[in-house]
Write an enzyme that holds these catalytic residues in place. Structure first.
Site, PDB file in Angstrom:
ATOM      1  N   LYS A  70       0.378  -1.161   0.183  1.00  0.00           N
ATOM      2  CA  LYS A  70       0.229   0.364  -0.043  1.00  0.00           C
ATOM      3  C   LYS A  70       0.820   1.284   0.566  1.00  0.00           C
ATOM      4  CE  LYS A  70      -4.102  -1.947   2.277  1.00  0.00           C
ATOM      5  NZ  LYS A  70      -5.161  -1.247   3.047  1.00  0.00           N
ATOM      6  N   GLY A 129      -2.757  -0.783  18.179  1.00  0.00           N
ATOM      7  CA  GLY A 129      -2.414  -1.427  16.955  1.00  0.00           C
ATOM      8  C   GLY A 129      -2.152  -0.220  16.594  1.00  0.00           C
ATOM      9  N   TYR A 229     -12.166 -10.086   9.195  1.00  0.00           N
ATOM     10  CA  TYR A 229     -13.342 -10.413   9.117  1.00  0.00           C
ATOM     11  C   TYR A 229     -12.705 -11.920   9.277  1.00  0.00           C
ATOM     12  CZ  TYR A 229     -10.575  -9.700   4.762  1.00  0.00           C
ATOM     13  OH  TYR A 229     -10.164  -9.623   3.671  1.00  0.00           O
TER      14      TYR A 229
HETATM   15  P1  NAP Z   1       0.116  -3.654   9.865  1.00  0.00           P
HETATM   16  O1  NAP Z   1       0.278  -2.119   8.895  1.00  0.00           O
HETATM   17  O2  NAP Z   1       1.355  -4.768  10.084  1.00  0.00           O
HETATM   18  O3  NAP Z   1       0.290  -3.243  11.927  1.00  0.00           O
HETATM   19  C1  NAP Z   1      -0.065  -4.176  12.244  1.00  0.00           C
HETATM   20  C2  NAP Z   1       0.062  -3.573  13.961  1.00  0.00           C
HETATM   21  O4  NAP Z   1      -0.577  -4.692  14.471  1.00  0.00           O
HETATM   22  C3  NAP Z   1       1.699  -2.961  13.969  1.00  0.00           C
HETATM   23  O5  NAP Z   1       0.765  -2.021  14.664  1.00  0.00           O
HETATM   24  C4  NAP Z   1       1.710  -4.305  15.173  1.00  0.00           C
HETATM   25  O6  NAP Z   1       2.803  -3.889  15.952  1.00  0.00           O
HETATM   26  C5  NAP Z   1       0.215  -5.129  15.653  1.00  0.00           C
HETATM   27  N1  NAP Z   1       0.809  -5.520  15.788  1.00  0.00           N
HETATM   28  C6  NAP Z   1       1.070  -7.445  15.257  1.00  0.00           C
HETATM   29  N2  NAP Z   1       0.728  -7.971  16.189  1.00  0.00           N
HETATM   30  C7  NAP Z   1       0.594  -7.738  17.083  1.00  0.00           C
HETATM   31  C8  NAP Z   1       0.643  -8.682  18.273  1.00  0.00           C
HETATM   32  N3  NAP Z   1       0.632  -9.591  18.106  1.00  0.00           N
HETATM   33  N4  NAP Z   1       0.963  -8.040  19.581  1.00  0.00           N
HETATM   34  C9  NAP Z   1       0.214  -6.963  19.452  1.00  0.00           C
HETATM   35  N5  NAP Z   1      -0.304  -6.120  19.022  1.00  0.00           N
HETATM   36  C10 NAP Z   1       0.935  -6.364  17.754  1.00  0.00           C
HETATM   37  O7  NAP Z   1      -1.583  -4.605   9.706  1.00  0.00           O
HETATM   38  P2  NAP Z   1      -3.323  -3.148   9.272  1.00  0.00           P
HETATM   39  O8  NAP Z   1      -3.046  -3.855   7.823  1.00  0.00           O
HETATM   40  O9  NAP Z   1      -2.800  -2.196   9.696  1.00  0.00           O
HETATM   41  O10 NAP Z   1      -4.094  -4.502   8.974  1.00  0.00           O
HETATM   42  C11 NAP Z   1      -3.972  -4.766  10.573  1.00  0.00           C
HETATM   43  C12 NAP Z   1      -5.082  -5.158  10.724  1.00  0.00           C
HETATM   44  O11 NAP Z   1      -6.270  -4.724  10.670  1.00  0.00           O
HETATM   45  C13 NAP Z   1      -5.327  -7.091   9.932  1.00  0.00           C
HETATM   46  O12 NAP Z   1      -5.697  -7.853  10.619  1.00  0.00           O
HETATM   47  C14 NAP Z   1      -6.193  -6.405   8.675  1.00  0.00           C
HETATM   48  O13 NAP Z   1      -6.216  -7.485   7.836  1.00  0.00           O
HETATM   49  C15 NAP Z   1      -7.580  -5.790   9.366  1.00  0.00           C
HETATM   50  N6  NAP Z   1      -7.741  -5.375   7.910  1.00  0.00           N
HETATM   51  C16 NAP Z   1      -8.785  -5.179   7.782  1.00  0.00           C
HETATM   52  C17 NAP Z   1      -9.959  -4.838   6.191  1.00  0.00           C
HETATM   53  C18 NAP Z   1     -11.044  -4.382   6.540  1.00  0.00           C
HETATM   54  O14 NAP Z   1     -11.375  -4.209   5.494  1.00  0.00           O
HETATM   55  N7  NAP Z   1     -12.052  -4.777   7.168  1.00  0.00           N
HETATM   56  C19 NAP Z   1      -8.402  -3.203   6.533  1.00  0.00           C
HETATM   57  C20 NAP Z   1      -7.497  -3.072   6.594  1.00  0.00           C
HETATM   58  C21 NAP Z   1      -7.108  -4.024   7.702  1.00  0.00           C
HETATM   59  P3  NAP Z   1       4.185  -4.054  15.516  1.00  0.00           P
HETATM   60  O15 NAP Z   1       4.552  -3.094  14.371  1.00  0.00           O
HETATM   61  O16 NAP Z   1       4.927  -4.015  16.953  1.00  0.00           O
HETATM   62  O17 NAP Z   1       4.011  -5.152  14.370  1.00  0.00           O
END
Ligand code: NAP
Length: 287
Positions: A70, A129, A229
């Site tokens: 992205k 997060g 989801y």
């Molecule tokens: P990302 O950029 O990788 O960010 C993930 C965040 O979660 C980071 O702050 C990470 O911290 C933290 N994290 C990861 N593992 C963790 C753990 N075990 N304990 C605590 N914190 C943790 O991912 P993203 O794109 O933001 O996506 C996050 C979630 O949202 C995913 O599950 C994704 O599928 C979902 N999502 C859903 C939609 C939808 O349309 N429903 C859209 C976008 C995203 P670190 O930096 O320390 O690793």
């Protein structure tokens, strides 16, 4: 029917075999009667430039971009919307009349969709997060006029970057998850949004973000919105629903951002929410 005139929209990411976008977008394209199909295109990091530039030269009309590209596609786009620039993330591209990629981000509109119909008292929210999705969530909460937005993270560096990305420093505060103030913040917040991947089927779906103890102060007055989801509901949503909280899963956001992407590719065509929702429900039932 797919013919020699059919064009396509692609989803670029890695991995993408778990994505539900082809199911809901193909149902929507069929509903609209367009001679277009939607396909997933797995792409390695080293091939990203070649793939995106080559797609300009074949029958591709638009793209969705997902993890981990992205941010990486910025340099490949000619026109970028203000919201994508602000979020430093692009999830939708289309080819303009000059055969150049025009880009935007529809995640904020997707995130807001299920909240529009819910009354929220004090407008205090907590976001778990500090990654890419948290950025869209915070922008969405700002658009909905939230008065206080608390970000809880395990990562000080990304927490600082995220809070500094927004001008609303009087509204946004960041804390590490072990901070002593978190307990009282959980008690008084109206809405908690899980923007970590903890609970996803591809991670350990038996876990809760920040562990079980983190959730002890939760009261039934708080709305819990998990962006995940799949699975639905997550362990977090089951736990919170049993406590009496109103819960929202990530499916509505997925569909609502998909509807906005489709409108971007087709210069404004809108498909009813139910068309994508029914296609996804049918697919999930068959699995
Ligand atoms: P990302 O950029 O990788 O960010 C993930 C965040 O979660 C980071 O702050 C990470 O911290 C933290 N994290 C990861 N593992 C963790 C753990 N075990 N304990 C605590 N914190 C943790 O991912 P993203 O794109 O933001 O996506 C996050 C979630 O949202 C995913 O599950 C994704 O599928 C979902 N999502 C859903 C939609 C939808 O349309 N429903 C859209 C976008 C995203 P670190 O930096 O320390 O690793």
């Amino acid at each position: 029917m797919i013919s020699s005139k059919t064009s396509f929209i692609g989803l670029i990411g890695n991995p993408i075999s778990h994505s539900l976008s082809p199911i809901m977008q193909n149902a929507a394209l069929e509903f609209l009667g367009l001679d277009l199909i939607y396909i997933a295109i797995p792409c390695k990091k080293e091939d990203l430039n070649l793939v995106i530039n080559s797609l300009k030269k074949i029958n591709c009309k638009g793209l969705n971009i997902t993890i981990p590209y992205k941010e990486k596609v910025f340099e490949l786009c000619d026109e970028i919307s203000p919201i994508a620039r602000k979020l430093k993330a692009i999830n939708t591209l289309k080819l303009d009349s000059n055969n150049k990629w025009s880009a935007t981000n529809t995640d904020v509109e997707g995130f807001i969709y299920p909240l529009k119909s819910i009354h929220i008292n004090k407008k205090h929210a907590m976001v778990l997060g500090s990654g890419g999705a948290a950025r869209s969530v915070i922008q969405g909460l700002i658009n909905l006029n939230f008065k206080k937005i608390t970000i809880i993270s395990r990562n000080q560096k990304s927490l600082n970057l995220l809070t500094n990305n927004f001008d609303n420093s009087n509204v946004i505060q960041g804390y590490l998850y072990g901070d002593s103030q978190v307990t009282s913040l959980i008690k008084e917040t109206d809405l908690i949004v899980n923007a970590t991947p903890v609970g996803m089927s591809v991670t350990d779906n038996e876990e809760m973000p920040y562990g079980n103890n983190f959730w002890k102060p939760l009261t039934p007055n708080t709305i819990i919105y998990d962006l995940i989801y799949n699975p639905s509901p997550t362990k977090l949503l089951k736990f919170c629903s049993n406590k009496g909280c109103l819960t929202i899963d990530g499916m509505q956001m997925l569909i609502a951002q998909g509807i906005k992407s489709l409108a971007f590719w087709t210069d404004g065509l809108e498909v009813p929410f139910e068309v994508m929702d029914n296609a996804l429900k049918k697919y999930m039932k068959s699995k």
